[in-house]
Write an enzyme that holds these catalytic residues in place. Structure first.
Site, PDB file in Angstrom:
ATOM      1  N   GLY A 192       0.853  -1.219  -0.121  1.00  0.00           N
ATOM      2  CA  GLY A 192      -0.107   0.175   0.043  1.00  0.00           C
ATOM      3  C   GLY A 192       1.060   1.286   0.032  1.00  0.00           C
TER       4      GLY A 192
ATOM      5  N   GLY B  19       1.354   4.313   2.112  1.00  0.00           N
ATOM      6  CA  GLY B  19       0.618   5.098   3.220  1.00  0.00           C
ATOM      7  C   GLY B  19       0.990   6.692   3.348  1.00  0.00           C
TER       8      GLY B  19
ATOM      9  N   PHE C  55       3.310   8.099   4.663  1.00  0.00           N
ATOM     10  CA  PHE C  55       4.802   8.341   4.519  1.00  0.00           C
ATOM     11  C   PHE C  55       5.314   7.977   3.437  1.00  0.00           C
ATOM     12  CE2 PHE C  55       3.287   9.262   8.962  1.00  0.00           C
ATOM     13  CZ  PHE C  55       3.398  10.408   9.082  1.00  0.00           C
TER      14      PHE C  55
ATOM     15  N   ASP D 135      -0.950  10.166  15.029  1.00  0.00           N
ATOM     16  CA  ASP D 135      -1.572  10.061  13.945  1.00  0.00           C
ATOM     17  C   ASP D 135      -2.373   8.909  14.083  1.00  0.00           C
ATOM     18  OD1 ASP D 135      -2.074  10.493  11.501  1.00  0.00           O
ATOM     19  OD2 ASP D 135      -0.295   9.730  10.369  1.00  0.00           O
TER      20      ASP D 135
END
Ligand code: NAG
Ligand code: NAG
Ligand code: NAG
Length: 684
Positions: free
Chosen positions: A376, A378, A380, A495
């Protein structure tokens, strides 16, 4: 001169060939006279006047491509003008609606996938009062109905569906059927795909998702008020015995003037839906489709591109040029690339030695970061799955780009200390590797992916039951308590959101990505984008001052609790584009004692009411705009374990709507200014 002339000639030939095809198709389609009662398309090359929307298009080969193999799409194609279905001798000025005449339709279709038999949604031949089916949903609704319109007699839609997924909500008989639909996706009658052999009377099964062309015949007889549908592979003549029939006087369904066309859709399982030829007749037999003129379906291997023939000629020339350019470029690139992918090791890193992994091992682990290993993208960077050659353990490798000049020393120190964090509700960081412009972080691999996929998956994926959700909530609370209070230093996560909660083998929630936001918070330029990326989980004081604290984590955790219980995102937009805050909505319903109204409908009411109500109230308390009202994570864990009763939520405490309070605190204006940035950010 010689060189100039030659290519021109080839191109000319090409053009005239193409024109030839166009002309043939135009002639075939010309059956559509002024009466508009019949037409035939033997292939669609050069047909310009179909009304297309969504993914529908006519390919250069003359296929009508309704869907393109991408998930969650729909496509519609209509004959441009409406057909007159009513009896011509319609009584003048009569209140009574005229009867619908007999009609007949025929079409050739093909459903192509990478693996035959495995495909998603389907195609429907539709007769509707409008060409605008934009309110139809993709996936199970086949692109022409939606939740509220399904089954409504005011739709005036007649359809014949070729459906390749079994949808229990519409009582589908199987995942390979032909159905007659009258205003509803619950078919009036349906049959497994196949046909009755004229000679033996034997039923022969067909697979709709076969990549092979098949023909469908639909006949309505106004005397008998009977609809007959037949199916057969191309090359077999119209079978005598219908595959599926139903009796219905379509005079009450089809409008006097109606459009005829196709609707197709895809859900999570993909296919490409094609129509090769099509004819229609009202008050008469549908004209024959010229089978010799039909375009070819794309094969399985040539997935979905139609290289124009000019490309075939241009390709050799282009490739020669390319080779030269590449050869020159490679020289320069290699030089640069080597520099970029050279591992950096400096003396100060020695003390973190244990967490240092070699780039070579990571390349091998991820098969040189092959796309098939991409898990994936993400917040960052990209995340890849890998198997470490040293220990053959499964890992997730995150590539974070960074500016090597800035704060890297502190960051690596932090990574190393994060590597010492150990808790069963945290994703374990195993180590790192540092390149010039990239940092590679290596984590334990979490086989069940991230929580957001379960909360927001569209159709077929199972959602989580309440017990699983409650267990995840308790786990994340305990992981967060560890970060805030139980480790040697205070670690602020910064986060918290479902996409950062990963699920292990036993579906326990584990927090990922901790501390990463901090790297970017040092870097002022990126700060706002990252903060805005998780907008909706952001405490008002954080938006105002940019200062994170354990209580800003608690705020985000509150939003997370409401989200996991309601299955809705913290900020949603309504149709008019207004922002709806989940906290407001939950608060409103809770204060009216309508807790059940906010529980995720996918749970079908299978919840533990007292747990769910505790979680919702706790979510509101944690997301309180005033930080001093929020509990600490230690208290949160006590509330969740039932070791301490939740403080009574007196209405006085929430006398005003939360968003109004936020507005008073200036949150709303900062929220607006962040709005534009949040679109850029990586989000979820
Ligand atoms: C079908 O309905 C129409 C309109 O109500 C009516 O005029 C017609 O006679 C009906 N057809 C039959 C065969 O009953
Ligand atoms: C469903 O379809 C109907 C009819 O096309 C339309 O009026 C309605 O707005 C749609 N509803 C939704 C929720 O899209
Ligand atoms: C459904 O179609 C089959 C095949 O034509 C037919 O035998 C059967 O009677 C139909 N059922 C209904 C309820 O119309």
């Amino acid at each position: 001169m010689q060189h100039m002339v030659k290519p021109v000639c080839i191109l000319c030939l090409q053009c005239s060939l193409l024109y030839g095809v166009h002309l043939a198709a135009a002639v075939a389609a010309a059956g559509d006279g002024n009466g508009g009662d019949q037409f035939a398309y033997s292939g669609f090359a050069g047909v310009k006047d179909l009304t297309l929307d969504g993914t529908a298009m006519v390919t250069p080969d003359g296929l009508l491509e309704l869907t393109n193999g991408k998930p969650q799409v729909k496509g519609h194609a209509f004959h441009p003008t409406p057909l007159r279905f009513e009896e011509s001798s319609s009584p003048e000025g009569g209140e009574k609606k005229a009867a619908v005449r007999s009609f007949s339709a025929s079409f050739v279709f093909g459903i192509v996938t990478a693996s035959p038999g495995v495909g998603g949604h389907g195609i429907a031949l539709v007769i509707t009062p409008t060409k605008d089916l934009s309110s139809g949903l993709a996936s199970t609704y086949l692109g022409f109905l939606n939740r509220s319109s399904n089954g409504d007699n005011r739709n005036h839609i007649f359809a014949v569906e070729l459906d390749t997924i079994q949808s229990p909500e519409f009582s589908d008989i199987d995942d390979n059927h032909v159905g007659i639909d009258i205003n509803s996706l619950v078919s009036s009658n349906a049959s497994d795909a196949g046909y009755y052999d004229d000679n033996t009377g034997e039923f022969k099964s067909l697979t709709l998702v076969s990549g092979k062309a098949m023909q469908v015949w639909v006949d309505y007889d106004d005397d008998a008020t009977q609809i007959d549908v037949r199916l057969a592979p191309v090359g077999i003549k119209k079978p005598m015995k219908p595959l599926v029939s139903t009796r219905s006087n379509l005079s009450t369904v089809i409008t006097d003037e109606a459009y005829v066309g196709f609707s197709a859709s895809i859900g999570t399982m993909t296919s490409q839906h094609y129509v090769l030829g099509w004819s229609f007749g009202v008050g008469t037999q549908a004209p024959a489709i010229d089978m010799d003129k039909l375009p070819k379906l794309p094969g399985r291997r040539s997935k979905k591109s139609y290289p124009p023939k000019t490309m075939v000629i241009a390709l050799p020339i282009v490739s020669v040029v390319l080779v030269i350019v590449v050869a020159a470029g490679v020289f320069l690139l290699i030089k640069r690339k080597f520099q970029r992918y050279v591992e950096l090791r400096e003396d100060w890193e020695l003390e973190f030695g244990a967490h240092r992994l070699s780039y070579k091992d990571l390349l091998q682990a991820t098969e040189r970061f092959k796309n098939k290993n991409l898990l994936g993208i993400g917040g960052f960077g990209r995340v890849y799955k890998g198997v470490l050659p040293t220990s053959s353990s499964e890992v997730a490798v995150k590539r974070v780009s960074h500016d090597s000049r800035q704060g890297i020393k502190e960051f690596v120190a932090e990574v190393a200390s994060i590597g010492r964090l150990r808790h069963r509700n945290l994703v374990q960081l195993l180590g790192y590797c540092r390149l010039k412009e990239e940092l590679l972080l290596v984590y334990d691999y979490m086989p069940n992916g991230s929580l957001d996929k379960y909360l927001y998956s569209h159709d077929d994926k199972p959602t989580l039951n309440w017990a699983q959700r409650f267990q995840i909530i308790k786990g994340i609370a305990s992981g967060l308590l560890y970060l805030h209070e139980e480790w040697e230093q205070i670690v602020i996560h910064r986060d918290i959101k479902p996409s950062n909660v990963l699920l292990d083998n036993d579906m326990n929630g584990r927090l990922g990505d901790f501390g990463l936001a901090r790297l970017y918070n040092r870097d002022t330029e990126l700060q706002t984008t990252v903060v805005a990326g998780t907008f909706g989980y952001m405490a008002p004081e954080l938006a105002l001052t940019g200062k994170a604290s354990p209580l800003t984590d608690v705020f985000a955790f509150g939003a997370f609790l409401l989200e996991v219980t309601s299955g809705r995102r913290p900020v949603e937009q309504d149709i008019e584009g207004h922002r709806l805050l989940l906290t407001d909505w939950v608060f409103e319903n809770c204060s009216k004692e309508q807790i059940l109204a906010v529980i995720d409908p996918r749970l079908n009411g299978n919840i533990n009411i007292s747990e769910a109500s505790l979680v919702l109230k706790l979510g509101l308390l944690c997301s309180h705009p005033m930080s001093n009202v929020r509990p600490t994570m230690r208290q949160v864990v006590q509330y969740l374990n039932g070791d301490m009763p939740l403080p009574e939520m007196s209405p006085m405490r929430f006398t005003f709507s939360l968003s109004a309070l936020m507005q008073n605190q200036g949150f709303d204006s900062s929220l607006k200014s962040l709005g534009t940035i949040s679109n850029l950010s990586i989000g979820r």
